[in-house]
Design an enzyme around this catalytic site. Structure first.
Site, PDB file in Angstrom:
ATOM      1  N   THR A 343      10.914  81.955  16.170  1.00 53.56           N
ATOM      2  CA  THR A 343      10.725  82.816  14.723  1.00 53.56           C
ATOM      3  C   THR A 343       9.882  83.848  15.190  1.00 53.56           C
ATOM      4  O   THR A 343       9.336  84.074  16.555  1.00 53.56           O
ATOM      5  CB  THR A 343       9.566  81.688  14.040  1.00 53.56           C
ATOM      6  OG1 THR A 343      10.187  80.579  13.886  1.00 53.56           O
ATOM      7  CG2 THR A 343       9.188  82.321  12.849  1.00 53.56           C
ATOM      8  N   GLY A 425       6.780  79.267  16.562  1.00 54.07           N
ATOM      9  CA  GLY A 425       6.423  78.274  17.567  1.00 54.07           C
ATOM     10  C   GLY A 425       6.638  77.092  17.004  1.00 54.07           C
ATOM     11  O   GLY A 425       6.233  75.954  17.490  1.00 54.07           O
ATOM     12  N   GLY A 426       7.485  76.708  15.683  1.00 52.68           N
ATOM     13  CA  GLY A 426       7.880  75.621  15.277  1.00 52.68           C
ATOM     14  C   GLY A 426       6.814  74.508  15.012  1.00 52.68           C
ATOM     15  O   GLY A 426       5.947  74.906  14.267  1.00 52.68           O
TER      16      GLY A 426
END
Length: 529
Positions: A343, A425-426
């Site tokens: 992202t 970073g999910g």
């Protein structure tokens, strides 16, 4: 480590060229929305392993005297995307055409934000101007970062054979090398078309026809009708009142509610001196994360399929019960399901005190790995987060939105400061947000050191299945041993480990000055004037 300062505006992004593109817009008199579109478009070119116009995006918008608004630019599964499409597979493939199963919503978010800019913020710059930097770098080239080089090398084995990948992301069949010029000529033409015809052309115009043909050619189940049916939505964000102010985040299908819950729980149990620089603070935040993630995984999915209003998860009574469940001296059992993701987050503040917190993503590095042949767009694989088993919270169904780890954050503090912050970073996004916020608001850090200081991550990183508590190696060994003694399965990471995310933050002070901090784990910067 001193913050970057400004008085007339500032931008922070995970690539310096993108941050500069946004600052150029502010210098021309553009507002924070217009600057953010320029940043987002430039990132979609110069940081291609992390983002692109074939993904999704979410926005938070603040203007003095106006309510905070959000934009949901998440695409849904195509009308022909059913569990039967995947035969006897237990899960949706992470890569390839069948992973490219949802509409790309990012550009619709640009359109909605641009319209709001004109209607409510006095915006005047045309979309063609906002895309100029992105078009230039796509056509004439940009220097490859070490992050792009390393991620291409790491993922090449699973991506090389995907349609269009090698032609777009390799240079004459070879890995891109740090500093080498990289170009996306077909994407440059697509961006120019968007500038001429408007962002809606991506979904309901000539460009939509090109994209639909491309998708069919590579074997994606997303159709032109699916593109035409898509709309971004301007809506109210989620919010939670803390002892120090109000924090805003994105509503489902994102897990923004988890980011808010972590801070709300921590605020209830916080003691003087706790912060992510000591074992007690890290332990408390990790345990708050566990409680928040359990609620998220029980309830959060496509808002149309959820059984509860997400605001119920932020109600005082539930927050109190979750806070009471936190063991203050010992780690609670874990794991729970984890999510991957890649992202870019960006933030902007203009001279009128208007601010944007925005995030866009293609999910995994390079998304599905599929690059459309005529339009040059690499398509996301966000839809691989759907469940192929029937009757579950996130079961795949046509027209359903996938669960998202994306969540931009914004806080209005009671002392008059405005904080915009976020990270890629999910699974780590809510955790890094909690670290940045708690350091800056409660831990004595300035905004730059709050972003750069050592970080922790519970659970899965980008590239591996793991339930450990990862700590960057800059933490004091005594702190590490204390956490292990409390029962946390600690695993050490690098000094400035990219798996911990690419964070950033801007603060607008009530006196009108701005300070910002970028993440040394990224290739970004704060650009201010």
């Amino acid at each position: 480590m001193n913050p970057v300062l400004g008085t007339r505006g500032a931008v922070v992004a995970s690539h310096s060229l993108a941050a500069q593109a946004g600052l150029d817009i502010l210098r021309e008199g553009g507002n924070a929305i217009e600057a953010t579109i320029a940043v987002a478009a430039t990132l979609a070119v110069v940081y291609p392993h992390m983002t692109g116009i074939g993904g999704d995006g979410f926005w938070l918008l603040h203007a003095p005297g106006q309510p905070v608004r959000s934009i949901d630019a998440c695409g849904a599964a195509g009308a022909q995307v059913t569990p039967e499409l995947y035969g006897n597979l237990e899960s949706i493939p992470w890569r390839g055409p069948l992973a490219a199963n949802t509409v790309a919503g990012t550009v619709s978010g640009w359109a909605a934000a641009h319209a709001h800019s004109r209607a409510a913020w006095g915006g005047r710059l045309p979309l063609s101007r906002l895309l100029e930097s992105a078009i230039h770098y796509a056509r004439h080239g940009f220097p490859v970062t070490r992050s792009q080089q390393d991620n291409t090398r790491a993922k090449l084995a699973e991506l090389r054979e995907q349609p269009g990948f090698a032609a777009a992301f390799l240079n004459d069949g070879q890995l891109p090398v740090y500093g080498q010029q990289h170009r996306f000529p077909r994407l440059a033409e697509t961006l120019e078309q968007l500038g001429r015809a408007g962002a809606e052309d991506f979904y309901r115009g000539d460009l939509a026809g090109v994209i639909a043909r491309d998708l069919a050619r590579v074997g994606s189940p997303v159709s032109g009708a699916d593109l035409a049916a898509h709309r971004a939505s301007l809506q109210d964000p989620l919010a939670v009142k803390l002892s120090v102010g109000t924090v805003y985040n994105q509503a489902p299908p994102t897990h923004g509610v988890a980011s808010l819950l972590i801070l709300a729980i921590y605020d209830r149990i916080r003691r003087e001196g706790w912060n992510p620089d000591n074992a007690e603070g890290i332990h408390a935040l990790v345990e708050a994360t566990k409680q928040a993630f359990l609620q998220r995984d029980r309830h959060v999915g496509d808002p149309g399929s959820m059984q509860i209003d997400p605001r119920e998860l932020l109600a005082d009574g539930l927050v109190e019960r979750l806070a009471a469940a936190i063991p203050l001296e010992q780690a609670s059992p874990w794991p729970a399901p984890m999510s991957d993701g890649d992202t870019t987050w960006m933030g902007a503040i203009d001279s009128a005190g208007r601010a944007v917190s925005m995030i866009q993503s293609i999910y995994f590095e390079f998304g599905s790995g599929v690059v459309l042949p005529e339009s040059g767009i690499w398509w996301q694989n966000r839809g691989c987060s759907f469940d192929l088993h029937p009757g579950r919270l996130r079961t795949l169904a046509p027209g359903r939105k996938p669960f998202h780890t994306l969540n931009p954050a914004l806080a209005q503090l009671d002392d008059g400061r405005l904080l915009v912050y976020g990270t890629m970073g999910g699974e780590g996004q809510p955790q890094t947000q909690a670290a940045v916020f708690s350091r800056y608001v409660w831990g004595g850090h300035n905004v730059r050191s709050a972003v750069a200081a050592p970080r922790w991550l519970l659970g899965r990183t980008w590239a591996e299945q793991s339930t450990s508590l990862k700590l960057e190696s800059r933490y004091d060994p005594a702190l590490v041993e204390r956490l292990r003694a409390m029962g946390h399965p600690v695993e050490m990471a690098g000094d400035f480990d990219e798996r911990m995310g690419h964070a950033g933050a801007l603060v607008l002070h009530p006196e009108g000055w701005i300070e910002g901090g970028e993440d040394p784990r990224s290739d970004g910067c704060v650009a201010a004037w």
